[in-house]
Design a protein around this motif. Structure first.
Motif, PDB file in Angstrom:
ATOM      1  N   GLY A  69     -50.359 -11.550  -0.602  1.00 41.97           N
ATOM      2  CA  GLY A  69     -49.175 -12.261  -1.680  1.00 41.97           C
ATOM      3  C   GLY A  69     -47.644 -12.490  -1.150  1.00 41.97           C
ATOM      4  O   GLY A  69     -47.533 -11.698   0.100  1.00 41.97           O
ATOM      5  N   SER A  70     -46.726 -13.276  -1.583  1.00 41.92           N
ATOM      6  CA  SER A  70     -45.407 -14.278  -0.629  1.00 41.92           C
ATOM      7  C   SER A  70     -45.240 -13.148  -0.658  1.00 41.92           C
ATOM      8  O   SER A  70     -43.803 -12.676  -0.170  1.00 41.92           O
ATOM      9  N   ARG A  71     -44.795 -12.183  -1.776  1.00 40.74           N
ATOM     10  CA  ARG A  71     -43.452 -10.935  -2.200  1.00 40.74           C
ATOM     11  C   ARG A  71     -43.327  -9.822  -1.657  1.00 40.74           C
ATOM     12  O   ARG A  71     -42.589 -10.244  -0.753  1.00 40.74           O
ATOM     13  N   LYS A  72     -44.075  -9.736  -0.966  1.00 46.12           N
ATOM     14  CA  LYS A  72     -43.993  -8.360   0.651  1.00 46.12           C
ATOM     15  C   LYS A  72     -43.659  -8.951   1.380  1.00 46.12           C
ATOM     16  O   LYS A  72     -43.098  -9.146   1.991  1.00 46.12           O
ATOM     17  N   VAL A  73     -44.692  -9.683   1.912  1.00 51.51           N
ATOM     18  CA  VAL A  73     -44.259 -10.792   2.962  1.00 51.51           C
ATOM     19  C   VAL A  73     -42.865 -11.736   2.862  1.00 51.51           C
ATOM     20  O   VAL A  73     -41.796 -11.881   4.392  1.00 51.51           O
ATOM     21  N   ALA A  74     -42.417 -11.928   2.239  1.00 46.06           N
ATOM     22  CA  ALA A  74     -41.426 -12.836   1.658  1.00 46.06           C
ATOM     23  C   ALA A  74     -39.896 -12.391   2.655  1.00 46.06           C
ATOM     24  O   ALA A  74     -39.464 -12.272   2.953  1.00 46.06           O
ATOM     25  N   THR A  75     -40.011 -10.941   1.303  1.00 49.27           N
ATOM     26  CA  THR A  75     -39.237  -9.819   1.850  1.00 49.27           C
ATOM     27  C   THR A  75     -39.291  -9.138   2.996  1.00 49.27           C
ATOM     28  O   THR A  75     -37.158  -9.103   3.721  1.00 49.27           O
ATOM     29  N   PHE A  76     -40.218  -9.079   3.383  1.00 49.42           N
ATOM     30  CA  PHE A  76     -39.866  -8.396   4.739  1.00 49.42           C
ATOM     31  C   PHE A  76     -39.203  -9.513   5.833  1.00 49.42           C
ATOM     32  O   PHE A  76     -38.996  -9.069   6.659  1.00 49.42           O
ATOM     33  N   ALA A  77     -39.531 -10.494   5.819  1.00 55.34           N
ATOM     34  CA  ALA A  77     -39.711 -11.746   6.669  1.00 55.34           C
ATOM     35  C   ALA A  77     -37.594 -12.280   6.743  1.00 55.34           C
ATOM     36  O   ALA A  77     -37.146 -12.127   7.471  1.00 55.34           O
ATOM     37  N   ILE A  78     -37.153 -12.357   5.654  1.00 54.01           N
ATOM     38  CA  ILE A  78     -36.396 -12.586   4.713  1.00 54.01           C
ATOM     39  C   ILE A  78     -35.085 -10.910   5.763  1.00 54.01           C
ATOM     40  O   ILE A  78     -34.366 -11.428   6.746  1.00 54.01           O
ATOM     41  N   THR A  79     -35.386 -10.107   5.977  1.00 56.20           N
ATOM     42  CA  THR A  79     -35.043  -8.756   6.289  1.00 56.20           C
ATOM     43  C   THR A  79     -34.988  -9.113   7.541  1.00 56.20           C
ATOM     44  O   THR A  79     -33.903  -8.925   8.057  1.00 56.20           O
ATOM     45  N   TRP A  80     -36.467  -9.032   7.784  1.00 54.78           N
ATOM     46  CA  TRP A  80     -36.538  -9.137   9.718  1.00 54.78           C
ATOM     47  C   TRP A  80     -35.537  -9.557  10.398  1.00 54.78           C
ATOM     48  O   TRP A  80     -34.790 -10.126  11.186  1.00 54.78           O
ATOM     49  N   TRP A  81     -35.650 -11.132  10.028  1.00 55.16           N
ATOM     50  CA  TRP A  81     -34.638 -12.363  10.732  1.00 55.16           C
ATOM     51  C   TRP A  81     -33.429 -12.297  10.486  1.00 55.16           C
ATOM     52  O   TRP A  81     -32.008 -12.704  10.624  1.00 55.16           O
ATOM     53  N   SER A  82     -32.604 -11.598   9.325  1.00 51.22           N
ATOM     54  CA  SER A  82     -30.868 -11.517   9.783  1.00 51.22           C
ATOM     55  C   SER A  82     -30.864 -10.085   9.966  1.00 51.22           C
ATOM     56  O   SER A  82     -29.465 -10.839  10.703  1.00 51.22           O
ATOM     57  N   ALA A  83     -31.925  -9.301  10.212  1.00 49.00           N
ATOM     58  CA  ALA A  83     -31.406  -8.073  11.224  1.00 49.00           C
ATOM     59  C   ALA A  83     -30.955  -9.002  13.041  1.00 49.00           C
ATOM     60  O   ALA A  83     -30.147  -8.713  13.623  1.00 49.00           O
ATOM     61  N   LEU A  84     -31.910  -9.847  12.904  1.00 48.34           N
ATOM     62  CA  LEU A  84     -31.865 -10.706  14.104  1.00 48.34           C
ATOM     63  C   LEU A  84     -31.190 -11.736  14.179  1.00 48.34           C
ATOM     64  O   LEU A  84     -30.186 -11.833  15.628  1.00 48.34           O
ATOM     65  N   THR A  85     -30.046 -12.405  13.180  1.00 47.85           N
ATOM     66  CA  THR A  85     -29.066 -12.470  12.956  1.00 47.85           C
ATOM     67  C   THR A  85     -28.100 -11.824  14.104  1.00 47.85           C
ATOM     68  O   THR A  85     -27.102 -12.252  14.599  1.00 47.85           O
ATOM     69  N   PHE A  86     -27.845 -10.892  13.452  1.00 51.42           N
ATOM     70  CA  PHE A  86     -26.641  -9.834  13.109  1.00 51.42           C
ATOM     71  C   PHE A  86     -27.162  -9.280  15.514  1.00 51.42           C
ATOM     72  O   PHE A  86     -25.796  -9.786  15.926  1.00 51.42           O
ATOM     73  N   ALA A  87     -28.319  -9.307  15.564  1.00 56.24           N
ATOM     74  CA  ALA A  87     -28.710  -9.792  17.360  1.00 56.24           C
ATOM     75  C   ALA A  87     -27.858 -10.856  18.127  1.00 56.24           C
ATOM     76  O   ALA A  87     -28.258 -10.550  19.369  1.00 56.24           O
ATOM     77  N   ALA A 103     -37.567 -13.597  18.626  1.00 56.42           N
ATOM     78  CA  ALA A 103     -38.369 -12.419  17.840  1.00 56.42           C
ATOM     79  C   ALA A 103     -37.536 -12.948  16.454  1.00 56.42           C
ATOM     80  O   ALA A 103     -38.162 -13.179  15.267  1.00 56.42           O
ATOM     81  N   PHE A 104     -36.276 -13.474  16.378  1.00 56.65           N
ATOM     82  CA  PHE A 104     -35.462 -14.529  15.550  1.00 56.65           C
ATOM     83  C   PHE A 104     -36.896 -15.571  14.789  1.00 56.65           C
ATOM     84  O   PHE A 104     -36.775 -15.450  13.225  1.00 56.65           O
ATOM     85  N   GLY A 105     -37.202 -16.139  15.507  1.00 53.79           N
ATOM     86  CA  GLY A 105     -38.311 -16.937  15.204  1.00 53.79           C
ATOM     87  C   GLY A 105     -39.576 -16.512  14.864  1.00 53.79           C
ATOM     88  O   GLY A 105     -40.177 -17.011  13.324  1.00 53.79           O
ATOM     89  N   ILE A 106     -39.671 -16.045  14.671  1.00 51.39           N
ATOM     90  CA  ILE A 106     -41.397 -14.837  14.253  1.00 51.39           C
ATOM     91  C   ILE A 106     -40.827 -14.632  12.422  1.00 51.39           C
ATOM     92  O   ILE A 106     -41.783 -14.614  11.853  1.00 51.39           O
ATOM     93  N   GLY A 107     -39.531 -14.215  12.969  1.00 48.57           N
ATOM     94  CA  GLY A 107     -38.936 -13.153  11.092  1.00 48.57           C
ATOM     95  C   GLY A 107     -38.872 -14.491   9.906  1.00 48.57           C
ATOM     96  O   GLY A 107     -39.632 -14.757   9.057  1.00 48.57           O
ATOM     97  N   GLU A 108     -38.365 -16.024  10.658  1.00 51.26           N
ATOM     98  CA  GLU A 108     -38.888 -17.259   9.944  1.00 51.26           C
ATOM     99  C   GLU A 108     -40.015 -17.999   9.955  1.00 51.26           C
ATOM    100  O   GLU A 108     -39.861 -18.739   8.877  1.00 51.26           O
ATOM    101  N   GLY A 109     -40.497 -18.065  10.814  1.00 49.11           N
ATOM    102  CA  GLY A 109     -42.204 -18.494  10.474  1.00 49.11           C
ATOM    103  C   GLY A 109     -43.430 -17.969   9.766  1.00 49.11           C
ATOM    104  O   GLY A 109     -43.758 -18.745   9.266  1.00 49.11           O
ATOM    105  N   LEU A 110     -43.187 -16.770   9.203  1.00 47.17           N
ATOM    106  CA  LEU A 110     -43.670 -15.739   8.114  1.00 47.17           C
ATOM    107  C   LEU A 110     -42.604 -16.674   7.002  1.00 47.17           C
ATOM    108  O   LEU A 110     -44.004 -16.598   6.188  1.00 47.17           O
ATOM    109  N   LEU A 111     -42.044 -17.788   6.683  1.00 48.10           N
ATOM    110  CA  LEU A 111     -41.723 -17.588   5.292  1.00 48.10           C
ATOM    111  C   LEU A 111     -42.109 -19.149   4.383  1.00 48.10           C
ATOM    112  O   LEU A 111     -42.496 -18.648   3.537  1.00 48.10           O
TER     113      LEU A 111
END
Length: 411
Positions: A69-87, A103-111
């Motif tokens: 389902g998109s809910r779990k995967v998208a929420t994880f993806a947004i959180t992941w790439w946001s942390a990498l934005t800070f990094a 690593a940043f790209g991996i997060g955005e690639g899930l969306l």
């Protein structure tokens, strides 16, 4: 306001945040290059590494969205790439920056896969092209806002502080997505039963796929390779133009850092109108075949990019680059109206992700090629712009492999 429209608004907001985060590098890269002493090819590598991560994550993202389902995967993806934005703002060397960007790209690639899945689940088939166009309009809007915000903020606080600040809207987006979006309308107690019936009313007429063996079976069964090749060639041009335009304006056209954000954002704001226009006209006048519409947007983009490269006056340059943004984005919504209405929603996540993977591969290659061509041209951008024009013309030629109106009627 119907529940599906609220879901679309949340989805669009997540894409605005996504594009603000990713476009920040197009503004920051000249300053990062000064700090890290980067060559044009190394600058292109920093921008391309992000897209390597995106390309790697595209198909897994679609598979995960279809499976969990998109809910779990998208929420994880947004959180992941946001942390990498800070990094990103913490990097102190080129190798560190490359690892963070990957690593940043991996997060955005899930969306993307989650987005296709969400729209297919929450909208009846005849509304999907329009809903997808609205979601995609958030992309140039996010880019335009990013160019304005980041361009101004870097001149005030520096590029590192900007990346730290961008962490905040990302986390907000993740929280909202988790609270509002469900994998399907029947999972939410906020959706009226009448709306559920309206959304799922055409499911009986939609050919579904529940028995595909694997992704290779899927992509051969639905002849997705035509979409892949068209999208790949087009994205070579689009990503070369979008990632290098700020540097072109700064280095070759003499715009100042203070002017850069506003000037470079013009194609993005025009892209919002282009995206909505393409989706509207595809749904309204090109239901049977969108081939002519897609070709028209591509040829118009060829002319606009040519004028951007050759304009002698500042006014012609501004008009040309703005029209390029309109036409490039009109292509996206008119093109995506095809797979969004022809591929069954049970597999649209992975099928759409397979197509977007081609775009991410192009996004990896294009900035590096563009930087290489600028380098061998001794700082001139003419050879690099010629590469963009050839890529667009190749994509245009490939569009004619899609079935036309008569073929669709016969089918």
């Amino acid at each position: 306001m119907k529940s599906r429209h609220k879901v679309l608004a949340v989805l669009a907001f997540s894409w605005i945040v996504s594009y603000i985060d990713r476009i920040a590098m197009a503004i920051a890269i000249p300053y990062i290059a000064t700090d890290f002493h980067l060559s044009p090819v190394e600058m292109g590598a920093v921008m391309s590494t992000f897209f390597i991560g995106m390309a790697v994550a595209q198909i897994p993202g679609g598979l995960l969205a279809d499976r969990f389902g998109s809910r779990k995967v998208a929420t994880f993806a947004i959180t992941w790439w946001s942390a990498l934005t800070f990094a990103t703002g913490l990097a102190v060397s080129l190798p560190q920056m490359l690892m963070i960007r990957f690593a940043f790209g991996i997060g955005e690639g899930l969306l993307p896969g989650c987005s296709f899945k969400t729209i297919a689940a929450w909208f009846p088939r005849h509304e999907r092209a329009g809903a997808n166009a609205i979601k995609m309009a958030a992309m140039p809007l996010g880019s335009a806002l990013g160019l304005l915000i980041v361009g101004t903020a870097i001149s005030e606080w520096g590029w590192r502080a900007v990346y730290h600040l961008l962490f905040v809207p990302g986390i907000i987006s993740a929280i909202i997505f988790w609270r509002v979006v469900r994998d399907k309308p029947s999972d939410s107690n906020r959706v009226d039963p009448a709306e559920i019936l309206e959304i799922e009313g055409d499911d009986a007429s939609e050919q579904d796929v529940k028995d595909y063996k694997n992704i290779f079976h899927l992509i051969t069964r639905y002849n997705i390779w035509k979409y892949v090749l068209i999208y790949f060639a087009f994205e070579l041009a689009e990503w070369g133009f979008s990632t290098w335009l700020p540097t072109y304006l700064l280095k070759s056209r003499g715009f100042s850092a203070a002017e850069l954000g506003a000037v470079a954002s013009l194609p993005r704001f025009a892209g919002i109108a282009g995206m909505l226009f393409g989706g509207w006209i595809a749904s309204r006048y090109f239901q049977q075949s969108k081939r002519l519409l897609i070709v028209a947007t591509q040829l118009s983009a060829v002319l606009a990019i040519f004028l951007t490269a050759t304009a002698e006056s500042g006014m012609v340059l501004l008009v040309a680059q703005t029209m390029a943004g309109f036409c490039l984005n009109a292509f996206f919504s008119s093109f995506w109206a095809e797979p969004m209405t022809s591929i069954p929603k049970s597999v649209i996540g992975v099928a759409g992700s397979f197509i977007t993977t081609a775009g991410q591969v192009a996004a990896v290659i294009s900035p590096v090629i563009f930087g290489f061509l600028v380098g061998i041209g001794d700082g001139s951008f003419m050879l690099a712009f010629s590469f963009l024009l050839v890529a667009l013309l190749v994509s245009c030629a490939l569009v004619f492999t899609l079935p036309g109106k008569k073929a669709r009627k016969a089918a």
